[in-house]
Design a protein around this motif. Structure first.
Motif, PDB file in Angstrom:
ATOM      1  N   TYR A  37      27.944 -13.120   0.085  1.00  0.00           N
ATOM      2  CA  TYR A  37      27.147 -11.914   0.277  1.00  0.00           C
ATOM      3  C   TYR A  37      27.655 -11.190   1.523  1.00  0.00           C
ATOM      4  O   TYR A  37      27.813 -11.815   2.575  1.00  0.00           O
ATOM      5  N   GLN A  40      26.737  -5.979   6.365  1.00  0.00           N
ATOM      6  CA  GLN A  40      27.111  -4.618   6.701  1.00  0.00           C
ATOM      7  C   GLN A  40      26.230  -4.124   7.841  1.00  0.00           C
ATOM      8  O   GLN A  40      25.002  -4.147   7.724  1.00  0.00           O
ATOM      9  N   VAL A  45      23.452  -8.311   3.070  1.00  0.00           N
ATOM     10  CA  VAL A  45      23.123  -7.668   1.795  1.00  0.00           C
ATOM     11  C   VAL A  45      22.989  -8.791   0.765  1.00  0.00           C
ATOM     12  O   VAL A  45      23.958  -9.219   0.159  1.00  0.00           O
ATOM     13  N   LEU A  47      21.952  -9.197  -2.270  1.00  0.00           N
ATOM     14  CA  LEU A  47      21.761  -8.741  -3.643  1.00  0.00           C
ATOM     15  C   LEU A  47      22.840  -9.366  -4.529  1.00  0.00           C
ATOM     16  O   LEU A  47      24.034  -9.222  -4.236  1.00  0.00           O
ATOM     17  N   ASP A  49      24.124  -8.458  -7.227  1.00  0.00           N
ATOM     18  CA  ASP A  49      25.090  -7.465  -7.717  1.00  0.00           C
ATOM     19  C   ASP A  49      26.124  -7.090  -6.661  1.00  0.00           C
ATOM     20  O   ASP A  49      27.194  -6.583  -6.994  1.00  0.00           O
ATOM     21  N   GLU A  50      25.831  -7.315  -5.394  1.00  0.00           N
ATOM     22  CA  GLU A  50      26.745  -6.996  -4.302  1.00  0.00           C
ATOM     23  C   GLU A  50      27.598  -8.196  -3.894  1.00  0.00           C
ATOM     24  O   GLU A  50      28.532  -8.060  -3.106  1.00  0.00           O
ATOM     25  N   ARG A  52      30.261 -11.317  -3.961  1.00  0.00           N
ATOM     26  CA  ARG A  52      31.635 -11.487  -4.431  1.00  0.00           C
ATOM     27  C   ARG A  52      31.814 -12.938  -4.849  1.00  0.00           C
ATOM     28  O   ARG A  52      31.408 -13.858  -4.132  1.00  0.00           O
TER      29      ARG A  52
END
Length: 63
Positions: A37, A40, A45, A47, A49-50, A52
């Motif tokens: 995750y 930033q 973050v 989430l 969906d964010e 990698r």
């Protein structure tokens, strides 16, 4: 830099396992899900969906 207290309470939103700071200190790694995750502006973050995928990347977490 993330506050240690915040890092101690954060968990992976997918599996609820603990996360650890990566070596570059720009992401949080869930070794169970093999996801990273991003962080930033000193804000994690968390989430899915964010995140990698770390499958096959060889990225290691800081111990």
């Amino acid at each position: 830099m993330l506050d240690r207290k915040l890092l101690d309470i954060l968990v992976c939103p997918v599996c609820k396992a603990e996360v650890a700071l990566n070596r570059a200190k720009d992401g949080l790694i869930c070794s169970k899900c093999k996801l990273e995750y991003p962080i930033q502006d000193d804000i994690p973050v968390m989430l899915p969906d964010e995140a990698r995928s770390l499958e096959g990347s060889g990225t290691e977490e800081e111990g």
